[in-house]
Scaffold this motif. Structure first.
Motif, PDB file in Angstrom:
ATOM      1  N   GLU A 103       3.987   4.506  17.832  1.00 41.58           N
ATOM      2  CA  GLU A 103       2.868   4.079  18.878  1.00 41.58           C
ATOM      3  C   GLU A 103       2.169   2.629  18.401  1.00 41.58           C
ATOM      4  OE1 GLU A 103      -0.029   7.227  18.842  1.00 41.58           O
ATOM      5  OE2 GLU A 103       1.347   8.818  19.801  1.00 41.58           O
ATOM      6  N   GLY A 104       3.182   1.858  17.995  1.00 41.62           N
ATOM      7  CA  GLY A 104       2.936   0.490  17.617  1.00 41.62           C
ATOM      8  C   GLY A 104       2.289   0.372  16.292  1.00 41.62           C
ATOM      9  N   LYS A 105       2.414   1.248  15.647  1.00 45.04           N
ATOM     10  CA  LYS A 105       1.597   1.375  14.081  1.00 45.04           C
ATOM     11  C   LYS A 105       2.981   1.515  13.076  1.00 45.04           C
ATOM     12  CE  LYS A 105      -1.703   3.417  11.281  1.00 45.04           C
ATOM     13  NZ  LYS A 105      -2.563   4.255  11.031  1.00 45.04           N
ATOM     14  N   VAL A 106       2.878   0.858  11.829  1.00 47.92           N
ATOM     15  CA  VAL A 106       3.525   1.011  10.958  1.00 47.92           C
ATOM     16  C   VAL A 106       3.290   2.200  10.112  1.00 47.92           C
ATOM     17  CG1 VAL A 106       4.829   0.246   8.579  1.00 47.92           C
ATOM     18  CG2 VAL A 106       4.693  -1.284  10.745  1.00 47.92           C
ATOM     19  N   VAL A 107       4.214   3.444  10.186  1.00 47.00           N
ATOM     20  CA  VAL A 107       3.783   4.421   9.694  1.00 47.00           C
ATOM     21  C   VAL A 107       4.701   5.055   8.088  1.00 47.00           C
ATOM     22  CG1 VAL A 107       2.798   5.553  11.519  1.00 47.00           C
ATOM     23  CG2 VAL A 107       5.208   5.907  11.379  1.00 47.00           C
ATOM     24  N   GLY A 108       5.604   4.180   8.150  1.00 43.05           N
ATOM     25  CA  GLY A 108       6.486   4.243   7.042  1.00 43.05           C
ATOM     26  C   GLY A 108       7.448   3.343   6.766  1.00 43.05           C
ATOM     27  N   TYR A 109       8.111   3.505   5.544  1.00 41.18           N
ATOM     28  CA  TYR A 109       9.246   2.521   5.267  1.00 41.18           C
ATOM     29  C   TYR A 109      10.239   3.008   4.404  1.00 41.18           C
ATOM     30  CZ  TYR A 109       7.934   2.202   0.220  1.00 41.18           C
ATOM     31  OH  TYR A 109       7.902   2.355  -0.919  1.00 41.18           O
ATOM     32  N   ALA A 110      11.487   2.317   4.180  1.00 41.83           N
ATOM     33  CA  ALA A 110      12.673   2.663   3.410  1.00 41.83           C
ATOM     34  C   ALA A 110      13.193   1.320   2.870  1.00 41.83           C
ATOM     35  CB  ALA A 110      13.596   3.136   4.119  1.00 41.83           C
ATOM     36  N   PHE A 111      13.416   1.326   1.439  1.00 40.83           N
ATOM     37  CA  PHE A 111      14.075   0.134   0.901  1.00 40.83           C
ATOM     38  C   PHE A 111      15.429   0.708   0.239  1.00 40.83           C
ATOM     39  CE2 PHE A 111      14.140  -1.713  -3.643  1.00 40.83           C
ATOM     40  CZ  PHE A 111      14.589  -2.871  -3.295  1.00 40.83           C
ATOM     41  N   VAL A 112      16.265  -0.343   0.595  1.00 35.60           N
ATOM     42  CA  VAL A 112      17.576   0.214   0.097  1.00 35.60           C
ATOM     43  C   VAL A 112      18.505  -1.074  -0.534  1.00 35.60           C
ATOM     44  CG1 VAL A 112      18.828  -0.205   2.532  1.00 35.60           C
ATOM     45  CG2 VAL A 112      20.117   1.175   0.735  1.00 35.60           C
TER      46      VAL A 112
ATOM     47  N   ASP B 296      13.359   3.926  -2.052  1.00 33.89           N
ATOM     48  CA  ASP B 296      12.195   4.408  -1.532  1.00 33.89           C
ATOM     49  C   ASP B 296      12.262   4.772   0.066  1.00 33.89           C
ATOM     50  OD1 ASP B 296      11.208   3.503  -3.771  1.00 33.89           O
ATOM     51  OD2 ASP B 296      10.091   1.769  -2.935  1.00 33.89           O
ATOM     52  N   ILE B 297      11.671   6.063   0.068  1.00 29.57           N
ATOM     53  CA  ILE B 297      11.339   6.250   1.538  1.00 29.57           C
ATOM     54  C   ILE B 297      10.127   7.148   1.668  1.00 29.57           C
ATOM     55  CG2 ILE B 297      11.750   8.040   3.756  1.00 29.57           C
ATOM     56  CD1 ILE B 297      14.940   7.659   3.193  1.00 29.57           C
ATOM     57  N   HIS B 298       9.224   6.495   2.247  1.00 24.92           N
ATOM     58  CA  HIS B 298       7.933   6.982   2.438  1.00 24.92           C
ATOM     59  C   HIS B 298       7.199   6.996   3.893  1.00 24.92           C
ATOM     60  CE1 HIS B 298       3.493   7.599   1.320  1.00 24.92           C
ATOM     61  NE2 HIS B 298       3.275   6.605   1.937  1.00 24.92           N
ATOM     62  N   VAL B 299       6.614   8.164   4.367  1.00 26.98           N
ATOM     63  CA  VAL B 299       5.906   8.465   5.437  1.00 26.98           C
ATOM     64  C   VAL B 299       4.552   8.581   5.278  1.00 26.98           C
ATOM     65  CG1 VAL B 299       5.897   9.710   7.605  1.00 26.98           C
ATOM     66  CG2 VAL B 299       8.200   9.115   6.487  1.00 26.98           C
ATOM     67  N   ASP B 300       3.669   7.866   5.913  1.00 29.76           N
ATOM     68  CA  ASP B 300       2.094   7.882   5.996  1.00 29.76           C
ATOM     69  C   ASP B 300       1.983   9.626   6.247  1.00 29.76           C
ATOM     70  OD1 ASP B 300      -0.347   6.898   5.613  1.00 29.76           O
ATOM     71  OD2 ASP B 300      -0.528   7.574   7.635  1.00 29.76           O
ATOM     72  N   ASP B 301       1.114  10.173   5.728  1.00 29.88           N
ATOM     73  CA  ASP B 301       0.724  11.455   5.876  1.00 29.88           C
ATOM     74  C   ASP B 301       0.364  11.981   7.426  1.00 29.88           C
ATOM     75  OD1 ASP B 301       0.876  12.379   3.254  1.00 29.88           O
ATOM     76  OD2 ASP B 301      -1.424  11.985   2.979  1.00 29.88           O
TER      77      ASP B 301
ATOM     78  N   SER C  61       0.951  -1.279   0.081  1.00 29.48           N
ATOM     79  CA  SER C  61      -0.019   0.009  -0.152  1.00 29.48           C
ATOM     80  C   SER C  61       0.791   1.248  -0.127  1.00 29.48           C
ATOM     81  CB  SER C  61      -0.862  -0.126   1.071  1.00 29.48           C
ATOM     82  OG  SER C  61      -1.718   1.186   1.281  1.00 29.48           O
ATOM     83  N   PHE C  62       1.732   1.256   0.789  1.00 30.39           N
ATOM     84  CA  PHE C  62       2.818   2.259   0.904  1.00 30.39           C
ATOM     85  C   PHE C  62       3.592   2.447  -0.299  1.00 30.39           C
ATOM     86  CE2 PHE C  62       3.582   2.291   5.730  1.00 30.39           C
ATOM     87  CZ  PHE C  62       2.348   3.191   5.972  1.00 30.39           C
ATOM     88  N   GLY C  63       4.025   1.693  -1.047  1.00 32.60           N
ATOM     89  CA  GLY C  63       4.708   1.661  -2.278  1.00 32.60           C
ATOM     90  C   GLY C  63       3.824   2.230  -3.284  1.00 32.60           C
ATOM     91  N   ALA C  64       2.457   1.880  -3.365  1.00 29.20           N
ATOM     92  CA  ALA C  64       1.560   2.087  -4.224  1.00 29.20           C
ATOM     93  C   ALA C  64       1.306   3.720  -3.991  1.00 29.20           C
ATOM     94  CB  ALA C  64       0.269   1.364  -4.237  1.00 29.20           C
ATOM     95  N   GLN C  65       1.184   4.128  -2.801  1.00 34.72           N
ATOM     96  CA  GLN C  65       1.078   5.639  -2.548  1.00 34.72           C
ATOM     97  C   GLN C  65       2.205   6.452  -2.974  1.00 34.72           C
ATOM     98  OE1 GLN C  65       0.234   6.485   1.396  1.00 34.72           O
ATOM     99  NE2 GLN C  65      -0.956   4.642   1.650  1.00 34.72           N
ATOM    100  N   LEU C  66       3.577   5.726  -2.899  1.00 36.37           N
ATOM    101  CA  LEU C  66       4.531   6.627  -3.491  1.00 36.37           C
ATOM    102  C   LEU C  66       4.594   6.443  -4.902  1.00 36.37           C
ATOM    103  CD1 LEU C  66       7.504   7.839  -2.379  1.00 36.37           C
ATOM    104  CD2 LEU C  66       8.284   5.701  -2.603  1.00 36.37           C
TER     105      LEU C  66
END
Length: 157
Positions: A69-78, A97-102, A21-26
């Motif tokens: 707060e226990g929820k995944v809110v972003g990711y990075a791919f290297v 990729d680096i993406h952070v949820d709004d 989902s995050f990758g698609a948002q990015l």
């Protein structure tokens, strides 16, 4: 009262649906920047979920997730990429990729992911870390510059 701090960890198989989902948002963000440059591969979420599943098995890549707060809110791919005669580039790690949820923006999550991605690149054996950033993404560009990245090439199409 201070806001809770994010933490970064390696992604696991259970993170794949959210990573898709995050990758698609990015991807959609980049497509909105320039629809002639960026193509979406449908179904976008499924393609990213599959791709990131493959990356988890690589020994020369790292998928990282940020939790707040226990929820995944972003990711990075290297990943570490081989030297390239065409690009005149020695072996280097690329932060793809680096993406952070709004909802988690402006909480230093992007900076934390960037620092963790650079550390992961070092752990993968790379002393050089590269990334690209859209000219329209001024906030990300400023963050990268604040962490010592500098412009070395501009892509033109």
């Amino acid at each position: 009262m201070a806001k809770p701090q994010a933490r970064v960890r390696r992604a696991t198989l259970s993170d794949l649906p959210l990573l898709g989902s995050f990758g698609a948002q990015l991807a959609r963000q980049h497509r909105a920047y320039d629809s002639r440059r960026f193509k979406l591969f449908e179904p976008v979420e499924a393609e990213f979920t599959s791709f990131y599943g493959e990356q988890l098995a690589r020994g020369d890549a790292a998928l990282l997730v940020a939790e707040l707060e226990g929820k995944v809110v972003g990711y990075a791919f290297v990943s570490v990429e081989p030297e390239s005669f065409v690009d005149a580039l020695a072996v280097a790690a690329w932060i793809h990729d680096i993406h952070v949820d709004d909802l988690a923006r402006r909480r230093k999550v992007g900076a934390l992911l960037l620092e963790a991605a650079v550390e992961a690149a070092r752990e993968l054996g790379s002393s050089c870390v590269m990334l690209s950033v859209s000219p329209q993404n001024e906030g990300a560009r400023r963050m990268f510059e604040q962490h010592g990245f500098r412009l070395t090439m501009q892509e033109m199409r």
